[in-house]
Design an enzyme around this catalytic site. Structure first.
Site, PDB file in Angstrom:
ATOM      1  N   GLU A 267     -24.197  -7.868 -78.266  1.00  0.00           N
ATOM      2  CA  GLU A 267     -23.190  -7.328 -78.180  1.00  0.00           C
ATOM      3  C   GLU A 267     -21.855  -8.341 -78.115  1.00  0.00           C
ATOM      4  O   GLU A 267     -21.013  -8.259 -77.098  1.00  0.00           O
ATOM      5  CB  GLU A 267     -22.973  -6.660 -76.784  1.00  0.00           C
ATOM      6  CG  GLU A 267     -23.460  -7.287 -75.389  1.00  0.00           C
ATOM      7  CD  GLU A 267     -24.561  -7.502 -74.833  1.00  0.00           C
ATOM      8  OE1 GLU A 267     -25.546  -7.551 -75.786  1.00  0.00           O
ATOM      9  OE2 GLU A 267     -24.951  -7.818 -73.803  1.00  0.00           O
ATOM     10  N   ASN A 268     -22.158  -9.518 -78.777  1.00  0.00           N
ATOM     11  CA  ASN A 268     -21.003 -10.449 -78.826  1.00  0.00           C
ATOM     12  C   ASN A 268     -19.776  -9.641 -78.776  1.00  0.00           C
ATOM     13  O   ASN A 268     -19.187  -8.592 -79.625  1.00  0.00           O
ATOM     14  CB  ASN A 268     -20.950 -11.264 -80.003  1.00  0.00           C
ATOM     15  CG  ASN A 268     -22.521 -11.962 -80.051  1.00  0.00           C
ATOM     16  OD1 ASN A 268     -22.942 -12.495 -79.235  1.00  0.00           O
ATOM     17  ND2 ASN A 268     -22.964 -11.869 -81.367  1.00  0.00           N
ATOM     18  N   GLU A 299     -24.604  -1.333 -78.182  1.00  0.00           N
ATOM     19  CA  GLU A 299     -23.857  -2.343 -78.484  1.00  0.00           C
ATOM     20  C   GLU A 299     -22.582  -2.167 -78.094  1.00  0.00           C
ATOM     21  O   GLU A 299     -21.559  -2.983 -77.584  1.00  0.00           O
ATOM     22  CB  GLU A 299     -23.829  -3.173 -79.767  1.00  0.00           C
ATOM     23  CG  GLU A 299     -25.418  -3.788 -80.118  1.00  0.00           C
ATOM     24  CD  GLU A 299     -26.168  -4.213 -78.767  1.00  0.00           C
ATOM     25  OE1 GLU A 299     -25.617  -5.147 -78.167  1.00  0.00           O
ATOM     26  OE2 GLU A 299     -27.387  -3.906 -78.807  1.00  0.00           O
ATOM     27  N   HIS A 302     -21.492  -1.728 -74.468  1.00  0.00           N
ATOM     28  CA  HIS A 302     -21.437  -3.006 -73.808  1.00  0.00           C
ATOM     29  C   HIS A 302     -19.702  -3.665 -73.983  1.00  0.00           C
ATOM     30  O   HIS A 302     -19.728  -4.596 -73.127  1.00  0.00           O
ATOM     31  CB  HIS A 302     -22.239  -4.091 -74.462  1.00  0.00           C
ATOM     32  CG  HIS A 302     -23.733  -4.046 -73.850  1.00  0.00           C
ATOM     33  ND1 HIS A 302     -24.134  -4.111 -72.746  1.00  0.00           N
ATOM     34  CD2 HIS A 302     -24.929  -4.263 -74.598  1.00  0.00           C
ATOM     35  CE1 HIS A 302     -25.273  -4.110 -72.473  1.00  0.00           C
ATOM     36  NE2 HIS A 302     -26.070  -4.283 -73.593  1.00  0.00           N
TER      37      HIS A 302
HETATM   38 ZN   LIG Z   1     -27.872  -4.358 -74.370  1.00  0.00          ZN
END
Ligand SMILES: [Zn+2]
Length: 849
Positions: A267-268, A299, A302
């Site tokens: 999850e950048n 993701e 996040h």
């Molecule tokens: Zn995760």
């Protein structure tokens, strides 16, 4: 990995006096390696400069360190993992120049050369502590800062990071200057670079427009279904912006499908990476699309939970991951075509959580994370799956409206900051008016799973069976004896023209050892009494005798997919607990699987059926059971709709089990084109699977593998070939694979993964006995010499799990208890031993019949 650990106490002490303002990171990615130049300037303040201070960095060479204008000799301050900063002041600026290493393990900056076109692709993966392999950094989640990356790259590359870039062209290439990020932790920064293909779109919602892009390798463009990915992405944004009442905080949203990725995705902030096996080059069932959509939404969740508001330290990792898991399944069920996503959750995620929670190494959801080794081993079924199931229970406990209102206050109050679990719970308590401290102790501070077992008393009333009482008994294992408060539903199902359908549903709190359900007294006895209907809580369930008899014949008749999935999970759990024999379980799966409409459940059942045959059956009649399983699958393949998902799932299961002369001939015929199955397309990966089975059974050898590989010179083809070679059933071949795995840097992470996947078919247990001694004598070296992910992969992947014997259990335990055995290794060994022990118990049950 000596010297690379970081303890929670150290991190707390460092954060107590430091505030980090900004990083400027310059990376020169124009070199082919093995290293690249990295220059980092960090500006930070200290409220107590007498305290210890250091930057984290793992680099082959540190060339220079300049602290507040003074040049420092790197050899005096760098120990291989830390750059000591002595003599700092209140305001500080430090510049560290280093040569960092390109990695092939998927940690740090991974470098990959595509076998199709020889193009080079780079991507970063930093969670948990690997930003320090790319630049000098205060590597802990609560030292948030603004990061500005400048990247030099060849002319024909694109570079993607967390923000947008200005690009300057010059003779040697291009320089990409990315805008400074908002305050974020280092583990969600990212740099990806290479000749990636890109498709663009956008999302327009009530808070404005978000530019969207997806990227992949050039050789995968034909498999990139960007429209589908954008569609799920837009649905996710609309759902989450409304649910969280907070706009997406990171500008544009880039999603990159990258090679040789260790996990599912990362999850950048604004720059999400996925394993590029998620771009399907061969036909897959809808279960694979469902799983990918779940990952995309996970993701995305996040971006708010984790990226916007970040855990202070890794002991709240569970909250980060459970929340994303819970939120993704919710979004999937409410905003995509997978309206029955909770059915999949009740099958796949629940079984993962149940396995993990019954291992001797299980731990409370809110685990004590004292250092980085603790967190690295905690990306597990407790942190993701049990935590998500327990969050679902929390929603039932505080109520939906209060839960959502609490979440909204949490994001509004803590945006761009760090929090602990207490901050979220404070908002939930404020909104719900419920004191959550007892709930927290029971559910988050203790380990282990309860069992809910209905005990019924029945009278015959003029030929009609009626309940006189129904009591739910709650049990807990001796090692983790907490009985919990469970908000549960109980469903009454009757057989009818539409199968088993629900007549009534009662919701109640189960507490303590015995809970009466007075509403059921006097009710007509249903064909099935289902405890934990609707899957509100995390528990094991058992069935009364009437219900079990119903499921034995009619589990596939349950009309709705969620109760059917709960019933299957209950039966699978009984198999694992030696309460249901492997032989009977196989019968149940063969009877029910063809009628199961949920493909994820189908695939889970087929996988569990195989485990029942190979691991849980009495060895003296295993061959007969193998034949029955393969023949049963073969019949169902022929009955399946041509070209449908069931056909594909069943063919795969059949191919993994086939061994009769007729089956082998049929597989050979499919491969050489002399035999066809209506509707079945022999695409690349299905061809490989058939071939791999022929290899396992010794019907074809290395020459056939090379011939197939010749027609599939892709990264995926190389992995499939490596898997097939690892499965060759001779000692010489096994030894060669073993040596390659054990030689540091010999294999990339994904080739390693393939070798491990092929090395240990259950059918080859006699041959593999030769590797038990070498395994136990090399485990500690592997941990010592390899990076964490590689070591974990080897130690768990080569554990002699197919040697199902008391001797295996004893040896693993003895080594786990050794004084020199690091705790991460001990954990893996104890888990391997527990799985073997469970198989031994199940085999005994199968013997008893
Ligand atoms: Zn995760």
């Amino acid at each position: 990995m000596p010297g690379t650990n970081l303890t929670r106490a150290e991190a707390e002490a460092r954060a107590a006096h430091l505030q980090v303002q900004s990083y400027e990171v310059r990376l020169d990615l124009t070199s082919d390696g093995p290293t690249f130049d990295s220059t980092t300037t960090v500006r930070f303040t200290s409220s107590d400069p007498s305290q210890p201070c250091w930057l984290d960095l793992i680099a082959p060479t540190v060339t220079s360190v300049v602290l507040n204008g003074e040049t420092v000799d790197p050899s005096g301050v760098y120990d291989g993992a830390r750059v000591a900063l002595t003599g700092i002041g209140e305001q500080n600026e430090v510049t560290v120049t280093a040569q960092c290493a390109y990695m092939t393990t998927g940690e740090g900056l991974h470098r990959f050369v595509d076998p199709v076109d020889k193009q080079t692709y780079l991507y970063s993966q930093f969670e948990v502590p690997d930003a320090r392999r790319v630049f000098a950094v205060f590597e802990q989640p609560d030292l948030k800062a603004s990061f500005a990356f400048t990247v030099d790259a060849p002319h024909d590359w694109v570079v993607v990071s967390n923000t947008h870039a200005e690009v300057a062209q010059h003779d040697d290439g291009k320089t990409w200057s990315f805008a400074p990020t908002q305050p974020i932790p280092s583990y969600i920064t990212a740099v990806c670079a290479g000749p990636y293909h890109v498709e663009r779109s956008e999302y327009s919602g009530s808070h404005g427009t978000v530019p969207l892009a997806v990227y992949c390798r050039q050789s995968l463009v034909e498999h990139l279904d960007a429209d589908e990915i954008f569609d799920i992405t837009r649905r996710g944004f609309a759902f989450f912006e409304e649910l969280f009442d907070y706009p997406y905080p990171f500008g544009a949203y880039d999603q990159l499908f990258v090679p040789e990725f260790n996990a599912g995705a990362m999850e950048n902030a604004g720059c999400v990476t996925y394993r590029d096996e998620y771009l399907f080059r061969s036909r897959v069932t809808d279960a694979a699309y469902e799983r990918r959509a779940e990952t995309i939404l996970h993701e995305m969740a996040h971006m708010w939970f984790g990226d916007l508001v970040t855990m202070r330290w890794w002991n709240d990792l569970w909250l980060n991951e459970s929340f994303a898991t819970w939120a993704s399944v919710l979004a999937q069920s409410e905003a995509t075509r997978w309206t029955e996503a909770w059915t999949t959750f009740a099958s796949a995620e629940k079984l993962w959580a149940l396995r993990q929670d019954q291992l001797p190494t299980t731990h409370p959801i809110a685990a004590e994370i004292t250092d980085l080794e603790d967190v690295e081993t905690n990306f597990d079924g407790i942190t993701y799956a049990k935590g998500a199931a327990v969050l679902k229970q929390l929603v039932a406990w505080v109520g939906w409206d209060a839960f959502v209102a609490g979440l909204r206050r949490y994001f509004a109050r803590h945006a761009f900051d760090n929090t602990t679990m207490a901050d979220l719970f404070a908002e939930l308590e404020a909104e719900s008016g419920r004191d959550l401290s007892a709930w927290e102790t029971e559910w988050l501070r203790t380990a282990g799973v309860n069992t809910l077992r209905p005990v019924v008393a029945v009278v015959d009333n003029a030929g009609l069976a009626q309940y006189t009482s129904v009591t739910i008994h709650q049990e807990a294992p001796d090692e983790h004896d907490t009985l919990r408060r469970h908000r549960v539903a109980v469903g009454l199902y009757d057989a009818g023209p539409n199968g088993l359908t629900r007549r009534d549903r009662i919701e109640l709190d189960v507490t303590g050892e015995r809970t009466e359900v007075p509403e059921l007294a006097g009710q007509r006895v249903p064909d099935l009494l289902l405890v934990n209907d609707d899957d509100l809580t995390f528990t094991k369930i058992r069935f009364d005798a009437t219900s079990l008899a119903t499921l034995d014949k009619h589990v596939g008749d349950l009309h709705d997919s969620l109760p059917r999935s709960l019933a299957w999970t209950g039966l699978t759990d009984m198999l694992r607990d030696a309460e249901l024999s492997a032989s009977r379980f196989v019968t149940l799966v063969l009877a029910g699987v063809a009628r199961e409409s949920d493909l994820s459940v189908v695939q889970t059942l087929l996988a569990q059926g195989r485990v029942a045959v190979e691991m849980y059956s009495d060895p003296t009649h295993r061959d007969a059971l193998r034949d029955r399983w393969a023949a049963g699958l073969g019949r169902r393949v022929r009955q399946a709709d041509p070209g449908g998902d069931h056909q594909l799932a069943l063919v795969r299961a059949w191919a993994a089990a086939a061994s009769s002369e007729q089956d082998i001939a049929e597989m050979r015929g499919l491969l050489d084109g002399s035999h066809e199955m209506p509707g079945l397309v022999l695409d690349r990966d299905l061809r490989w699977q058939l071939l791999q089975r022929l290899v396992v059974k010794g019907h074809v050898g290395a020459a056939a593998i090379e011939a197939e590989a010749e027609t599939d010179r892709t990264a995926a083809g190389e992995r499939q070939a490596a898997l097939a070679r690892a499965a060759l059933p001779t000692l010489t071949d096994k030894q060669a694979v073993w040596d390659a795995i054990m030689t540091p840097s010999a294999l990339s992470n994904s080739t390693m993964e393939a070798c491990l996947a092929g090395f240990m078919p259950a059918e080859q247990s006699d041959l593999l006995a030769a590797f038990v001694d070498p395994y136990f004598s090399s485990v500690l070296d592997v941990h010592e010499q390899r990076t964490f992910h590689t070591a974990e992969r080897i130690i768990t992947g080569l554990f002699p799990r197919v040697q199902v014997s008391a001797a295996t259990v004893e040896r693993a335990r003895a080594l786990a208890e050794g004084a020199d055995t690091p705790k991460a290794v001990a954990r893996m060994l104890r888990e391997g031993a527990a799985d073997v022990e469970r198989a031994l118990r199940a085999q005994k049950r199968d013997t008893a019949g």
